[in-house]
Design a protein around this motif. Structure first.
Motif, PDB file in Angstrom:
ATOM      1  N   LEU A  35       0.814  -1.216   0.000  1.00  0.00           N
ATOM      2  CA  LEU A  35       0.000   0.000   0.000  1.00  0.00           C
ATOM      3  C   LEU A  35       0.851   1.272   0.000  1.00  0.00           C
ATOM      4  CD1 LEU A  35      -2.754   1.345   0.046  1.00  0.00           C
ATOM      5  CD2 LEU A  35      -2.762   1.107   2.548  1.00  0.00           C
ATOM      6  N   PRO A  36       1.895   1.394   0.844  1.00  0.00           N
ATOM      7  CA  PRO A  36       2.733   2.604   0.775  1.00  0.00           C
ATOM      8  C   PRO A  36       3.354   2.805  -0.603  1.00  0.00           C
ATOM      9  CG  PRO A  36       3.162   1.409   2.800  1.00  0.00           C
ATOM     10  CD  PRO A  36       2.284   0.529   1.972  1.00  0.00           C
ATOM     11  N   ALA A  37       3.802   1.706  -1.217  1.00  0.00           N
ATOM     12  CA  ALA A  37       4.407   1.831  -2.544  1.00  0.00           C
ATOM     13  C   ALA A  37       3.390   2.318  -3.567  1.00  0.00           C
ATOM     14  CB  ALA A  37       4.995   0.486  -2.974  1.00  0.00           C
ATOM     15  N   LEU A  38       2.191   1.778  -3.534  1.00  0.00           N
ATOM     16  CA  LEU A  38       1.150   2.207  -4.470  1.00  0.00           C
ATOM     17  C   LEU A  38       0.803   3.676  -4.276  1.00  0.00           C
ATOM     18  CD1 LEU A  38      -1.289  -0.851  -4.383  1.00  0.00           C
ATOM     19  CD2 LEU A  38       0.031  -0.059  -6.350  1.00  0.00           C
ATOM     20  N   LEU A  39       0.661   4.085  -3.038  1.00  0.00           N
ATOM     21  CA  LEU A  39       0.296   5.473  -2.763  1.00  0.00           C
ATOM     22  C   LEU A  39       1.361   6.445  -3.239  1.00  0.00           C
ATOM     23  CD1 LEU A  39      -1.251   5.050   0.806  1.00  0.00           C
ATOM     24  CD2 LEU A  39      -2.458   5.802  -1.247  1.00  0.00           C
ATOM     25  N   VAL A  40       2.611   6.109  -2.996  1.00  0.00           N
ATOM     26  CA  VAL A  40       3.693   7.008  -3.398  1.00  0.00           C
ATOM     27  C   VAL A  40       3.806   7.073  -4.917  1.00  0.00           C
ATOM     28  CG1 VAL A  40       6.199   7.317  -3.376  1.00  0.00           C
ATOM     29  CG2 VAL A  40       4.994   6.763  -1.258  1.00  0.00           C
ATOM     30  N   VAL A  41       3.688   5.938  -5.578  1.00  0.00           N
ATOM     31  CA  VAL A  41       3.808   5.905  -7.037  1.00  0.00           C
ATOM     32  C   VAL A  41       2.644   6.633  -7.703  1.00  0.00           C
ATOM     33  CG1 VAL A  41       3.724   4.374  -9.046  1.00  0.00           C
ATOM     34  CG2 VAL A  41       5.230   3.837  -7.125  1.00  0.00           C
ATOM     35  N   LEU A  42       1.445   6.449  -7.205  1.00  0.00           N
ATOM     36  CA  LEU A  42       0.267   7.039  -7.833  1.00  0.00           C
ATOM     37  C   LEU A  42       0.167   8.546  -7.598  1.00  0.00           C
ATOM     38  CD1 LEU A  42      -2.375   4.258  -7.090  1.00  0.00           C
ATOM     39  CD2 LEU A  42      -1.290   4.792  -9.276  1.00  0.00           C
ATOM     40  N   GLY A  43       0.711   9.017  -6.477  1.00  0.00           N
ATOM     41  CA  GLY A  43       0.709  10.454  -6.234  1.00  0.00           C
ATOM     42  C   GLY A  43      -0.534  10.945  -5.504  1.00  0.00           C
ATOM     43  N   ARG A  44      -0.566  12.271  -5.321  1.00  0.00           N
ATOM     44  CA  ARG A  44      -1.644  12.873  -4.533  1.00  0.00           C
ATOM     45  C   ARG A  44      -3.010  12.774  -5.214  1.00  0.00           C
ATOM     46  NH1 ARG A  44       0.529  16.940  -0.684  1.00  0.00           N
ATOM     47  NH2 ARG A  44       2.796  16.885  -0.843  1.00  0.00           N
ATOM     48  N   TRP A  45      -3.038  12.628  -6.535  1.00  0.00           N
ATOM     49  CA  TRP A  45      -4.303  12.687  -7.266  1.00  0.00           C
ATOM     50  C   TRP A  45      -5.273  11.585  -6.865  1.00  0.00           C
ATOM     51  CZ3 TRP A  45      -6.247   8.764 -10.208  1.00  0.00           C
ATOM     52  CH2 TRP A  45      -5.375   7.720 -10.548  1.00  0.00           C
ATOM     53  N   VAL A  46      -4.776  10.492  -6.239  1.00  0.00           N
ATOM     54  CA  VAL A  46      -5.682   9.399  -5.869  1.00  0.00           C
ATOM     55  C   VAL A  46      -6.705   9.859  -4.831  1.00  0.00           C
ATOM     56  CG1 VAL A  46      -4.037   7.576  -6.399  1.00  0.00           C
ATOM     57  CG2 VAL A  46      -4.119   8.510  -4.091  1.00  0.00           C
ATOM     58  N   PHE A  47      -6.416  10.976  -4.143  1.00  0.00           N
ATOM     59  CA  PHE A  47      -7.357  11.489  -3.151  1.00  0.00           C
ATOM     60  C   PHE A  47      -8.443  12.368  -3.786  1.00  0.00           C
ATOM     61  CE2 PHE A  47      -3.636  10.506  -0.595  1.00  0.00           C
ATOM     62  CZ  PHE A  47      -4.186   9.938   0.540  1.00  0.00           C
ATOM     63  N   TRP A  48      -8.380  12.574  -5.108  1.00  0.00           N
ATOM     64  CA  TRP A  48      -9.349  13.436  -5.787  1.00  0.00           C
ATOM     65  C   TRP A  48     -10.774  12.988  -5.478  1.00  0.00           C
ATOM     66  CZ3 TRP A  48     -13.275  12.960  -9.341  1.00  0.00           C
ATOM     67  CH2 TRP A  48     -13.703  14.145  -9.947  1.00  0.00           C
ATOM     68  N   PRO A  49     -11.695  13.921  -5.187  1.00  0.00           N
ATOM     69  CA  PRO A  49     -11.580  15.380  -5.389  1.00  0.00           C
ATOM     70  C   PRO A  49     -11.047  16.152  -4.180  1.00  0.00           C
ATOM     71  CG  PRO A  49     -13.834  14.802  -4.883  1.00  0.00           C
ATOM     72  CD  PRO A  49     -13.083  13.506  -4.924  1.00  0.00           C
ATOM     73  N   ARG A  50     -10.777  15.494  -3.054  1.00  0.00           N
ATOM     74  CA  ARG A  50     -10.266  16.217  -1.875  1.00  0.00           C
ATOM     75  C   ARG A  50      -8.776  15.945  -1.745  1.00  0.00           C
ATOM     76  NH1 ARG A  50     -14.354  14.529   2.848  1.00  0.00           N
ATOM     77  NH2 ARG A  50     -14.035  12.479   1.911  1.00  0.00           N
ATOM     78  N   ILE A  51      -7.982  16.585  -2.611  1.00  0.00           N
ATOM     79  CA  ILE A  51      -6.545  16.326  -2.672  1.00  0.00           C
ATOM     80  C   ILE A  51      -5.830  17.125  -1.587  1.00  0.00           C
ATOM     81  CG2 ILE A  51      -4.490  16.473  -4.109  1.00  0.00           C
ATOM     82  CD1 ILE A  51      -6.284  16.268  -6.550  1.00  0.00           C
ATOM     83  N   PRO A  52      -5.058  16.473  -0.714  1.00  0.00           N
ATOM     84  CA  PRO A  52      -4.313  17.209   0.324  1.00  0.00           C
ATOM     85  C   PRO A  52      -3.071  17.874  -0.273  1.00  0.00           C
ATOM     86  CG  PRO A  52      -3.916  14.851   0.510  1.00  0.00           C
ATOM     87  CD  PRO A  52      -4.919  15.014  -0.575  1.00  0.00           C
ATOM     88  N   ARG A  53      -2.945  19.178  -0.084  1.00  0.00           N
ATOM     89  CA  ARG A  53      -1.815  19.941  -0.613  1.00  0.00           C
ATOM     90  C   ARG A  53      -0.868  20.329   0.516  1.00  0.00           C
ATOM     91  NH1 ARG A  53      -2.407  19.033  -6.062  1.00  0.00           N
ATOM     92  NH2 ARG A  53      -4.523  19.570  -6.753  1.00  0.00           N
ATOM     93  N   TYR A  54       0.397  20.460   0.164  1.00  0.00           N
ATOM     94  CA  TYR A  54       1.389  20.902   1.144  1.00  0.00           C
ATOM     95  C   TYR A  54       1.034  22.299   1.643  1.00  0.00           C
ATOM     96  CZ  TYR A  54       5.813  22.622   3.016  1.00  0.00           C
ATOM     97  OH  TYR A  54       6.778  23.163   3.826  1.00  0.00           O
TER      98      TYR A  54
END
Length: 669
Positions: A315-334
């Motif tokens: 799961l950590p590998a998938l999340l890092v590779v896929l990027g922030r967009w997987v949280f769309w439409p509520r994307i967490p920004r720095y």
């Protein structure tokens, strides 16, 4: 350089899991091949009935599970009926382990009984199906034909699991998907927990299959269903917790790798502690006498550890590779501000106004629900083993109308060959014994076996009293099968509850002490989980009795329900209290408790809903024990998630103040 190594590791993890999954799927698909169907495998260790089963292979025909065919015609058996029963005897001879005796007529002339000895092995269910189909195929009009006895019961159970195993898994996936969609409201993010849980299921199934095939791990009917629910529920829960922490860290770090590293650093301890609590709690079943209980511990613990491995690496590998967009439409920004004050923050402040009143009132509610369990009846008879009336039970009732009550399931008696005559005479002179068969010598000539037919139905209290009296007054014999086996099963379940429950509580307490480095907090948390279990048991009994119409609770439900509820229910308290400890280290105790509840409330509630839904799908099964376990665990998880963990535990933490972390002299760091 360090960041580059992390990226390389991330890209190495994905192909590794692709290879593991490809190898696991074929092995997992063969899990049913290692399921052992022998009824003796589930008997209590060291019991007389188990000893009888172990000695049975020394007799001609080996270990058997007879199929008893009842032919009943209310107006009286006709010559055509007798001819049909005799034709069945000849047709079934090739699959019998010994010669089949001629059909036995009843005294009232309205029934015939054909007993077919079958090997009690992995072929039992198939051969029982042959008995049923053959006997029904040519039955004359008006003749009722039913298969009963141990083989008939095994066929009913096998049919029930075969029909429902896959539909339960499909419904579980659909229900969990619906919960995740409601939780994340994202068209993509919900897929990641599902994918991880599916892979964890394949890996767990493959490991269990390989150990069953090559290392002698015992896998019984029904274990795969429990394994599916446990692995799917826990894997999804762990994924939700990691996702929630990763979302937080994405607001604090500009890079995904650093955010994931921080999320793993802070989430690994409570998730690993959760897996340790559940797996060690399950391994406490190794102290059980019941064969099923004893074997379930390692199988289920394997599932938990496989789920942990997938969630903490894939799961950590998938999340890092896929990027922030997987949280769309509520994307967490720095740099994004933390979410606004939510429902759990408001709940916490209301609790903080009068914490003592809240936890006392909460415990009063739990006590009222627990009181309902005081009137609970324990011990289901064979007639209620399935949620519908099994065909074998109908056959047993038909036999009871025309033959002595225990004719379908006689008690097997084994004695030393020199004692055979005296044991036979003692049995024939004993009250409650309707008939005693001729002694059968073992192949080595040292033992004798005979069947004792009881006057009362095998599941009755009168039959139990008879067998206990026989064991007391005929110490030279060993009694097994039928009523004797049911007695040993009930006694073993009682033993397992007395031994396993304290062990599980001890394990849970030690894990909590090690994680929190405190004593008061773990003691209070364990106490609330036990109270939650008692309340869930009382509420479940009310449902079983008045909504489901069950006359009693299966003897296995209390222990299984306790194990899953305490081991799983303590998880949510563990996640809450570990986060509270972290927050208290940054600020004062009161603020830390409220902050911990606010930031974990949403994700833990979602995880509780997922786990409750996962076990709740067991409620559609035709096996009463599975339905009761599913309902009990679902009720308990919901009660613990939305009431005990969210209300009572924070109230206790607020009321005890910094003493909650005793013996620490300073606030946690």
């Amino acid at each position: 350089m360090l960041l580059s190594r992390k990226r390389l590791l991330t890209w190495a993890v994905l192909p590794a899991w692709v290879v593991i999954t490809i190898l696991a799927v074929p092995a997992a698909s063969r899990l049913s091949d290692v399921v052992e169907a022998e009824s003796s495998a589930e008997l209590p260790r060291g019991a007389q009935s188990t000893e009888v089963a172990e000695l049975t292979p020394r007799f001609p025909g080996g270990e058997t599970a007879p199929g008893v065919i009842a032919y009943v015609r209310p107006s009286g058996i006709t010559p055509a009926d007798r001819a049909e029963a005799e034709a069945d005897r000849r047709a079934l001879a090739p699959i019998a382990t010994a010669a089949i005796a001629p059909p036995q007529p009843s005294r009232d002339g309205r029934a015939l009984m054909l007993t077919v000895p079958l090997a009690d092995d992995d072929t039992l269910t198939d051969k029982a199906g042959t008995l049923r189909d053959t006997s029904r195929a040519g039955a004359p009009p008006g003749l009722e034909v039913r298969l009963t006895g141990p083989a008939g019961a095994a066929l009913d159970v096998g049919d029930a699991f075969e029909r429902i195993d896959r539909p339960v898994l499909i419904i579980t996936v659909l229900v969990v998907t619906a919960v995740l969609l409601l939780t994340y409201r994202s068209p993509v993010l919900w897929l990641l927990p599902i994918v991880n849980a599916a892979i964890a299921l394949q890996v767990a199934g493959a490991v269990v299959y390989l150990l069953g095939e090559h290392a002698g791990l015992y896998v019984a009917d029904g274990m795969s269903t429990i394994l599916n629910a446990l692995v799917f529920g826990l894997s999804t829960d762990y994924a939700l917790l990691l996702l929630a922490r990763y979302r937080e860290e994405l607001r604090r770090h500009p890079g995904r790798h650093r955010a994931m590293a921080a999320a793993l650093r802070r989430a690994a301890a409570p998730i690993a502690a959760s897996a340790a609590t559940v797996s060690l709690g399950l391994l406490c079943l190794l102290a059980a006498d019941m064969g099923f209980n004893h074997a379930l511990g390692p199988v289920a613990a394997i599932g938990v550890l496989c789920g942990l491995a997938v969630v903490m690496s894939l799961l950590p590998a998938l999340l890092v590779v896929l990027g922030r967009w997987v949280f769309w439409p509520r994307i967490p920004r720095y740099g994004d501000a933390p979410p606004a004050r939510g429902a759990w923050d408001r709940v916490g402040h209301r609790i903080a106004a009068r914490p003592r009143l809240v936890w006392i009132g909460g415990l009063a509610v739990l006590g009222a629900l627990s009181a309902a369990a005081l009137g609970m009846d324990t011990g289901l008879d064979r007639a209620h083993f399935l949620t519908t009336t099994p065909s074998s039970t109908v056959g047993e009732r038909l036999l009871a109308e025309h033959y002595p009550g225990g004719q379908g399931r006689p008690v097997q008696v084994i004695a030393d060959r020199p004692d055979a005559a005296s044991v036979t005479a003692a049995l024939r002179n004993s009250p409650g014994v309707a008939d005693v068969g001729a002694p059968l010598a073992s192949t080595d000539g040292r033992l004798a076996r005979l069947d004792a037919v009881l006057a009362d139905p095998p599941d009755s209290e009168a039959a139990e009293r008879t067998v206990r009296a026989l064991r007391e007054h005929i110490p030279d014999a060993r009694f097994g099968a039928g009523t004797a086996a049911e007695i040993d099963l009930a006694d073993a379940q009682s033993h397992d509850r007395r031994v396993v429950i304290p062990l599980v509580l001890g394990v849970v307490l030690l894990v909590l002490v090690a994680l929190l480095r405190a004593l008061v907090a773990p003691l209070l948390v364990v106490a609330t989980v036990v109270a939650s279990y008692s309340a869930a048991l009382g509420a479940a009994w009310l449902l079983f009795r008045h909504a489901f119409g069950f006359p009693a609770v299966d003897t296995q439900v209390a222990l299984m329900g306790f194990l899953f509820m305490v081991a799983l229910g303590v998880d949510y308290n563990l996640f809450l209290v570990s986060r509270v400890r972290e927050e208290v280290g940054r600020t004062d105790h009161r603020t830390g408790v409220l902050r911990g509840l606010a930031v974990t409330g949403g994700v833990i509630s979602s995880a509780g809903l997922v786990l409750a839904a996962t076990f709740g799908t067991l409620g559609i099964m035709p096996v009463t024990m599975m339905v009761q376990i599913g309902v009990l665990v679902s009720l308990g998880v919901l009660l613990d998630t939305f009431f005990v963990r969210s209300v009572i535990v924070p109230a206790l933490a607020l009321d005890t103040g910094p003493r909650f972390w005793w013996p620490a002299r300073e606030r946690p760091k």
